[in-house]
Write an enzyme that holds these catalytic residues in place. Structure first.
Site, short mmCIF file in Angstrom:
data_model
loop_
_atom_site.label_atom_id
_atom_site.label_comp_id
_atom_site.label_asym_id
_atom_site.label_seq_id
_atom_site.Cartn_x
_atom_site.Cartn_y
_atom_site.Cartn_z
N ASP A 237 6.59 -9.25 -3.43
CA ASP A 237 6.47 -7.79 -3.61
C ASP A 237 7.85 -7.14 -3.62
O ASP A 237 8.69 -7.42 -2.75
CB ASP A 237 5.69 -7.21 -2.41
CG ASP A 237 4.52 -6.36 -2.85
OD1 ASP A 237 4.45 -6.00 -4.03
OD2 ASP A 237 3.67 -6.06 -1.98
N LYS B 4 6.04 -8.19 -7.92
CA LYS B 4 5.02 -7.15 -8.10
C LYS B 4 5.64 -5.78 -7.89
O LYS B 4 6.42 -5.61 -6.95
CB LYS B 4 3.85 -7.36 -7.14
CG LYS B 4 2.78 -6.25 -7.24
CD LYS B 4 1.48 -6.64 -6.57
CE LYS B 4 1.48 -6.47 -5.08
NZ LYS B 4 1.73 -5.10 -4.57
N GLU C 97 4.71 -1.44 -7.85
CA GLU C 97 3.62 -0.48 -7.74
C GLU C 97 3.80 0.68 -8.72
O GLU C 97 4.89 1.25 -8.82
CB GLU C 97 3.55 0.09 -6.31
CG GLU C 97 3.10 -0.93 -5.30
CD GLU C 97 2.84 -0.33 -3.91
OE1 GLU C 97 2.86 0.92 -3.76
OE2 GLU C 97 2.62 -1.12 -2.98
N GLU D 103 -6.21 -1.59 -6.56
CA GLU D 103 -6.59 -1.42 -5.16
C GLU D 103 -7.41 -0.16 -4.93
O GLU D 103 -7.03 0.94 -5.36
CB GLU D 103 -5.29 -1.37 -4.31
CG GLU D 103 -5.56 -1.21 -2.83
CD GLU D 103 -4.36 -1.51 -1.95
OE1 GLU D 103 -3.32 -2.00 -2.47
OE2 GLU D 103 -4.46 -1.25 -0.73
O1 KIV Z 1 1.39 -5.85 0.17
C1 KIV Z 1 0.22 -6.21 0.01
O2 KIV Z 1 -0.38 -6.87 0.87
C2 KIV Z 1 -0.44 -5.85 -1.21
C3 KIV Z 1 -1.89 -6.19 -1.34
C4 KIV Z 1 -2.68 -5.22 -0.57
C5 KIV Z 1 -2.33 -6.25 -2.74
O3 KIV Z 1 0.15 -5.28 -2.08
#
Ligand code: KIV
Length: 261
Positions: free
Chosen positions: A80, A109, A111, A178
């Site tokens: 992330d 990832k 957002e 989500e």
């Molecule tokens: O950081 C995380 O755990 C997420 C999930 C909720 C998809 O982005």
């Protein structure tokens, strides 16, 4: 699983299972499971570090946890990108994404769609696969005004669908969706070629992701409706700790067999 399997699984209507993971020991357990892939989520800031939101996550935190997970897991890892790390300059964003890949992630990832499309294109063109994330985007919690279901009105639904299509066009290989109504999850999944991995987005999507600690019953506090405890590891853990304590108090532990003569 490799990057190519994401599209392939969608074509074959094979559901993708993804779980968050933040540390070496847990990664070794996921490695032995049938789970398809890991997300080193910025939820690490809340679940592991006890912060109130994911806004506290930063690059050193994400790099440290991605490195630890990679040491215990040989499969596909999505790392992330933390709050603002991809919103400053293109150079900084690319360098931070590259740092996550060097730490062991196979993809990153981000957002949201608005303001991210250029960096997603640049990253994918540079060999950095990007997963999108729409609906409830926890890094925007201060703008959203709380952890609430998104895409309830038809205007919001059209906008989310447009954003999902723009992320696919920009090069995302998959999308996390989500906390949206089931009907919207279905619609987004049907409109996109890339797989939609839901969390609180109903069952008509191409896969599901849950937080490791939530699904194993290791979390405390408020639990969203979409969380199912597939086991309750918290209770036996507590029992084990109390048994250790009692054995220390009574002198039962350590026994001669557990001591060096
Ligand atoms: O950081 C995380 O755990 C997420 C999930 C909720 C998809 O982005």
């Amino acid at each position: 699983m490799t990057i190519n399997d994401f599209l392939q699984y969608k074509k074959e209507q094979k559901k993708i299972s993804m779980v968050t993971c933040y540390d070496f020991s847990s990664a070794k357990i996921v490695e032995q499971s049938q789970i398809h892939c890991i997300l080193v989520g910025d939820s690490v800031a809340m679940v592991i570090h006890g912060h109130e939101s994911t806004i506290a996550a930063d690059m050193p935190m994400m790099i440290a946890h991605t490195t630890a997970v990679r040491r215990g897991y040989s499969g596909f890892i999505v790392g992330d990108m933390p709050f603002l790390s991809y919103r400053l300059t293109t150079e900084e964003a690319l360098s931070s994404m590259g740092a996550l890949l060097k730490a062991g992630a196979n993809a990153v990832k981000v957002e949201g769609a608005r303001g991210n499309l250029d960096i997603i294109s640049r990253a994918t063109e540079s060999g950095i696969p990007v997963m999108g994330h729409l609906g409830l985007t926890p890094q925007s919690i201060n703008s959203l005004g709380g952890y609430k279901v998104q895409g309830k009105s038809s205007t919001e639904q059209e906008q989310l669908l447009e954003e999902a299509i723009s992320l696919e066009k920009a090069g995302c290989f998959a999308l996390v969706l989500e906390c949206v109504p089931t009907s919207l999850g279905k619609r987004v999944s049907e409109e996109l070629t890339i797989p939609v991995i839901g969390i609180g987005a109903g069952s008509n999507v191409d896969g599901q992701v849950l937080v490791f600690h939530d699904l194993l019953g290791l979390s405390s506090g408020h639990e969203p409706r979409f969380v199912r405890k597939f086991s309750n590891v918290g209770q036996p853990t507590l029992t084990g700790l109390d048994s250790f304590h009692s054995a220390v108090q009574s002198g039962d532990y350590p026994s001669p067999q557990e001591s060096y003569q």
